[in-house]
Enzyme design. Structure first.
Site, short mmCIF file in Angstrom:
data_model
loop_
_atom_site.label_atom_id
_atom_site.label_comp_id
_atom_site.label_asym_id
_atom_site.label_seq_id
_atom_site.Cartn_x
_atom_site.Cartn_y
_atom_site.Cartn_z
N MET A 114 0.86 -1.18 0.00
CA MET A 114 0.00 0.00 0.00
C MET A 114 0.90 1.23 0.00
O MET A 114 1.82 1.33 0.80
CB MET A 114 -0.93 0.05 1.21
CG MET A 114 -1.72 1.36 1.27
SD MET A 114 -2.78 1.56 2.73
CE MET A 114 -4.18 0.55 2.28
N LEU A 115 0.62 2.12 -0.91
CA LEU A 115 1.38 3.37 -0.98
C LEU A 115 0.45 4.52 -1.29
O LEU A 115 -0.23 4.51 -2.31
CB LEU A 115 2.47 3.28 -2.05
CG LEU A 115 3.30 4.56 -2.26
CD1 LEU A 115 4.06 4.93 -1.00
CD2 LEU A 115 4.25 4.40 -3.44
N GLN B 121 -0.57 12.37 1.43
CA GLN B 121 -0.47 11.76 2.75
C GLN B 121 -1.06 12.67 3.82
O GLN B 121 -1.23 13.86 3.63
CB GLN B 121 0.99 11.41 3.06
CG GLN B 121 1.53 10.27 2.20
CD GLN B 121 3.00 9.99 2.41
OE1 GLN B 121 3.66 10.63 3.23
NE2 GLN B 121 3.54 9.03 1.67
N GLY C 180 -5.97 10.93 5.39
CA GLY C 180 -6.90 9.84 5.69
C GLY C 180 -7.19 8.96 4.49
O GLY C 180 -8.11 8.13 4.54
N GLY D 257 -5.32 6.56 3.22
CA GLY D 257 -4.99 5.17 3.52
C GLY D 257 -6.13 4.45 4.21
O GLY D 257 -6.42 3.28 3.91
N GLU E 111 0.98 -8.85 4.16
CA GLU E 111 2.35 -9.34 3.98
C GLU E 111 3.35 -8.30 4.47
O GLU E 111 3.42 -7.19 3.94
CB GLU E 111 2.60 -9.64 2.50
CG GLU E 111 4.01 -10.13 2.19
CD GLU E 111 4.23 -10.37 0.71
OE1 GLU E 111 5.39 -10.47 0.30
OE2 GLU E 111 3.23 -10.44 -0.03
#
Length: 417
Positions: free
Chosen positions: A235-236, A242, A245, A247, A270
C-alpha cells in the site's frame, strides 16, 4: 579511473576537496506529479524520496557533483515520465583521477523504457492526461476537506485484464523504490492479483480529470476447499496526498469488497510497515467497536474466542489480528491510574508475548530426552537466558503500548459512527 570509493590513497587536501562533491541522493532527487506545464516551475508540488538506497546504494550518496538536481517527474494521470539531471559543477576527472558516479543510469535501469529526457516532449505528453479514464470498476467515492477546500477522490478496483494496465502499473510501481524498504516489483502476469487505485478527481475548465493518489495490491491465495485468503501486499499513498486519511479510505474499500464475498476466509497482510500497521490497527479497532463482542463489559471480562469468531465472520479478520485489536481496546477501558488494573492488563499482554519462549522451553524439554548431556549442554548455550527474556518482554511490551496509545489517540478524535 577510480571513483569515490577508491580515493583512499588520495592526499588529505585532495580528499577534503573531493568530499565537497559528495551529494545526499535523497536531497538531490525531486519528484513531481505534473498536472500542467505551470507545475514545472512550482516548487510547492515538489516532493522528496524517503529513501534511495535501493537505487544509489546503502550510503545514499552520489559522488562527483555540486548542486546536483535529479528530476523525476510524472504526468499526474497517465504517468508519462521525465528524467533529467543538472548540476553546478562536476569533479575534474583529469585533475583528481576519479570518475563521477552515474546519475541517470541507476534510475533508468529501474523504470520502464520510453521515458522522456526532453522537457518539451514531456510537456506535449501532458495533453493526453485530459482523456485519461481510470481502469476497472468504481468501488468508492469520498471527499476530504483540505485547508477549507473540498477534494474529491475515487477508488477503482480491477485485475490484470484491462488493456494497457500492465504498462501503466510498470510506471506506477516505480514509486515503491523510494518509499517502501526491501521493495520488489510484482508479476502482473498472475491473474490472482487485484489492484485498488485511488485518484483525485478534479475539474479543468469544467471537465473532469484524474491524478493518481495511491494504490494497493492484493493477492488472492487459494484456501481449501474452494475459498480464498486475500493478502494485502503493498500500500502506498503518494506524499502529496499523505496525512489526509486516504490510507484509511483505501483499506476500508478493500475490506468492503472482500467481506461481501462468502468465499473469503480472512484478509491478511504481507510484511506490514510501521505506517501500515497504524492504519490497519486504527481501521480494525474502529470496525470492531461496532461488534457486540467488543462492548466494554465484554472487553472487561477478558479475551474470548467469540471475539475471533465474530470478527472473522463479519470483518474477515484473522485470529491474530483480532487479539491485537482486543488488546488495543482493552487498554482503552483499563484505568492505568489503578495499579492493580494496569498490572493485570500488562501481565495479560506479556503472557501472549511470552508464547515463543514457552514454546522454546517445551522444545528444550523434548531435546533433553533425546540428546546426551554433552549435546544438550551445547544446545542450551544458544537459548535466551531468563534475564534476557524478561528484558526483551519489557521492551516489546513498552513498544507495543506506545503503538496502542497512538491508535487510541486517533480513535478518540475519529467519527465512530
Amino acid at each position: 579511473m577510480p571513483n569515490m570509493k577508491d580515493i583512499g590513497g588520495v592526499s588529505g587536501i585532495a580528499r577534503n576537496t573531493l568530499q565537497n562533491y559528495v551529494v545526499d541522493s535523497n536531497e538531490a532527487l525531486e519528484f513531481k506529479l505534473v498536472r500542467s506545464a505551470a507545475d514545472l516551475e512550482n516548487d510547492e508540488v515538489t516532493f522528496k524520496p524517503e529513501m534511495s538506497h535501493q537505487v544509489y546504494g546503502d550510503s545514499e550518496s552520489i559522488f562527483g557533483y555540486t548542486g546536483l538536481r535529479v528530476k523525476l517527474y510524472y504526468s499526474a494521470a497517465r504517468l508519462a515520465t521525465y528524467l533529467s539531471m543538472a548540476c553546478d559543477e562536476m569533479v575534474d576527472s583529469q585533475k583528481f583521477e576519479v570518475q563521477p558516479d552515474e546519475v541517470i543510469k541507476p534510475i533508468a535501469e529501474k523504470i520502464p523504457p520510453g521515458y522522456h529526457s526532453n522537457l518539451d516532449t514531456f510537456v506535449a505528453a501532458l495533453d493526453k492526461d485530459a482523456t485519461f479514464q481510470p481502469f476497472g470498476e468504481l468501488k468508492h467515492k469520498f471527499t476530504i476537506d483540505v485547508d477549507g477546500k473540498a477534494k474529491n477522490f475515487e477508488v477503482y478496483m480491477h485485475d490484470i485484464s484491462p488493456s494497457g494496465f500492465n504498462e501503466y502499473h510498470e510506471r506506477l510501481q516505480t514509486f515503491i523504490l523510494w518509499y517502501i524498504d526491501a521493495a520488489s516489483y510484482i508479476d502482473t502476469d498472475d491473474n490472482r492479483w487485484r489492484f485498488f487505485l485511488v485518484y483525485e478527481k478534479y475539474l479543468v475548465n469544467g471537465n473532469p480529470q484524474y491524478a493518481i493518489a495511491g494504490y494497493t495490491t492484493v493477492y488472492e491465495y487459494y484456501a481449501y476447499p474452494a475459498n480464498t485468503r486475500p493478502r494485502i501486499s503493498q500500500m502506498l499513498v503518494l506524499p502529496p496526498f499523505q496525512r489526509m486519511g486516504i490510507g484509511v479510505q483505501l483499506l476500508n474499500t478493500i475490506y468492503n469488497h472482500f467481506t461481501a464475498d462468502d468465499r473469503v476466509v480472512d484478509i491478511t497482510v504481507e510484511d506490514p510497515s510501521e505506517n501500515f500497521l497504524r492504519i490497519r490497527d486504527f481501521v480494525d479497532s474502529k470496525n470492531c467497536l461496532k461488534l457486540p463482542s467488543f462492548k466494554p463489559e465484554k472487553l472487561d471480562a477478558g479475551w474470548s474466542p467469540d471475539m475471533a469468531v465474530e470478527a472473522q465472520k463479519k470483518l474477515k479478520l484473522s485470529k491474530k489480528q483480532t487479539r491485537r485489536v482486543y488488546e488495543i481496546l482493552k487498554l482503552h477501558i483499563t484505568d492505568r491510574a489503578n495499579p492493580n488494573a494496569y498490572k493485570k492488563y500488562r501481565l495479560e499482554v506479556k503472557s501472549r508475548l511470552n508464547v515463543p519462549y514457552r514454546k522454546e522451553d517445551h522444545d528444550m524439554n523434548k531435546l533433553k530426552k533425546m540428546l546426551s548431556p554433552e549435546e544438550f549442554n551445547a544446545t542450551t548455550m544458544m537459548i535466551t537466558s531468563k534475564e534476557q527474556r524478561l528484558e526483551n518482554l519489557e521492551n516489546q511490551y513498552n513498544e507495543l503500548e506506545e503503538h496502542y496509545c497512538h491508535v487510541l489517540e486517533r480513535l478518540a478524535s475519529a467519527d465512530l459512527s
